[in-house]
Write a protein that holds these residues in place. Structure first.
Motif, PDB file in Angstrom:
ATOM      1  N   ASN A 147     -26.023 -40.099  27.198  1.00 21.13           N
ATOM      2  CA  ASN A 147     -26.403 -40.995  26.112  1.00 21.13           C
ATOM      3  C   ASN A 147     -26.616 -40.231  24.816  1.00 21.13           C
ATOM      4  O   ASN A 147     -27.167 -39.133  24.813  1.00 21.13           O
ATOM      5  N   HIS A 171     -19.221 -52.672  27.073  1.00 22.11           N
ATOM      6  CA  HIS A 171     -20.495 -53.373  27.205  1.00 22.11           C
ATOM      7  C   HIS A 171     -21.315 -53.192  25.936  1.00 22.11           C
ATOM      8  O   HIS A 171     -21.518 -52.053  25.492  1.00 22.11           O
ATOM      9  N   SER A 216     -24.954 -54.414  24.004  1.00 22.14           N
ATOM     10  CA  SER A 216     -26.238 -55.099  23.964  1.00 22.14           C
ATOM     11  C   SER A 216     -26.765 -55.051  22.527  1.00 22.14           C
ATOM     12  O   SER A 216     -26.431 -54.134  21.775  1.00 22.14           O
ATOM     13  N   SER A 255     -32.210 -46.082  27.485  1.00 22.36           N
ATOM     14  CA  SER A 255     -31.620 -45.812  28.791  1.00 22.36           C
ATOM     15  C   SER A 255     -31.256 -47.139  29.448  1.00 22.36           C
ATOM     16  O   SER A 255     -31.900 -48.156  29.219  1.00 22.36           O
ATOM     17  N   HIS A 256     -30.180 -47.105  30.243  1.00 20.85           N
ATOM     18  CA  HIS A 256     -29.673 -48.309  30.906  1.00 20.85           C
ATOM     19  C   HIS A 256     -30.085 -48.339  32.374  1.00 20.85           C
ATOM     20  O   HIS A 256     -30.341 -47.294  32.986  1.00 20.85           O
ATOM     21  N   LYS A 272     -20.914 -48.022  26.946  1.00 17.56           N
ATOM     22  CA  LYS A 272     -21.993 -48.969  26.713  1.00 17.56           C
ATOM     23  C   LYS A 272     -22.590 -48.705  25.332  1.00 17.56           C
ATOM     24  O   LYS A 272     -22.973 -47.581  25.033  1.00 17.56           O
ATOM     25  N   VAL A 317     -25.417 -50.071  22.344  1.00 17.97           N
ATOM     26  CA  VAL A 317     -26.592 -50.898  22.048  1.00 17.97           C
ATOM     27  C   VAL A 317     -26.894 -50.772  20.557  1.00 17.97           C
ATOM     28  O   VAL A 317     -27.118 -49.667  20.053  1.00 17.97           O
ATOM     29  N   ASP A 345     -23.490 -44.837  25.430  1.00 19.10           N
ATOM     30  CA  ASP A 345     -23.410 -44.222  26.756  1.00 19.10           C
ATOM     31  C   ASP A 345     -21.942 -44.126  27.146  1.00 19.10           C
ATOM     32  O   ASP A 345     -21.224 -45.135  27.123  1.00 19.10           O
TER      33      ASP A 345
END
Length: 219
Positions: free
Chosen positions: A34, A147, A149, A160-161, A173, A175, A191
């Motif tokens: 990350n 992905h 978010s 953190s996922h 991923k 965010v 990520d």
């Protein structure tokens, strides 16, 4: 899967400079790493505000555009081998009623005008259905996703996922956090699977994404 499809093709391991790196990380129990940065969204935010456009839709559109423009983000792992996607969709977490969330699945479009219409229709339909909808059943677990978010309530500096024990496809991923009007920046968590990308690749992707943000205002 042993041959090319309209959506992806095998990636040449023999000529890849990261072949040994791929083999090193692909079987790690937690192979993702990350990076959290602050991305300059001042121009994008102001442009959306003055043009009465959705800031949320704009940065999703830009993220899809940036992914298509940077090859390492388009790599996935299938049958323990790297594959290169020709296109990706975004699985986006959106706030639903009662402070729960749903997944909206956005396709990439050539223009923001097309994307805005598409995204509005997808969001409306997704919010009328349960989390485990037909779209969820048909889409989650597919390789041709990114992905995303959104946490517009938090100006975070780390993230953190949750991870399952299932086979990893190497899906990136992203965010996005709260836009800070005082600095014009917003936190971004990225990520990625270490078999497919290193820190340098993340840095290069963030530069591509920043350019997509800036270019949006000049389109």
């Amino acid at each position: 899967m042993t041959s090319s499809t309209p959506f992806m093709q095998p990636f040449d391991l023999e000529s890849w400079s990261r072949t040994q790196h791929f083999e090193l990380f692909k079987n790690f129990a937690q192979p993702y790493f990350n990076v959290c940065v602050r991305i300059d969204a001042q121009q994008l935010y102001q442009y959306c505000k003055t043009q009465s456009l959705s800031f949320f839709q704009a940065y999703i559109f830009c993220t899809l555009k940036a992914c298509h423009a940077y090859e390492p983000v388009m790599l996935r792992i299938l049958e323990q081998k790297p594959w290169l996607l020709n296109q990706v969709r975004a699985s986006v977490v959106e706030l639903d009623k009662n402070d729960t969330f749903i997944f909206s699945y956005f396709n990439s479009k050539s223009t923001f005008a097309e994307f805005a219409v598409h995204a509005s229709e997808v969001s409306k339909k997704a919010k009328s259905q349960p989390l485990f909808s037909d779209a969820f059943e048909q889409t989650e677990g597919q390789a041709d996703l990114i992905h995303i978010s959104v946490l517009p309530w938090l100006n975070f500096s780390a993230f953190s996922h949750a991870f399952s024990n299932g086979e990893s496809l190497g899906i990136p991923k992203f965010v996005f956090g709260q836009f800070d009007k005082s600095t014009g920046t917003m936190p971004l968590s990225v990520d990625v699977h270490h078999s497919l990308m290193d820190g340098l690749h993340v840095a290069k992707f963030i530069n591509v994404l920043q350019s997509a943000f800036d270019d949006f205002c000049n389109s």
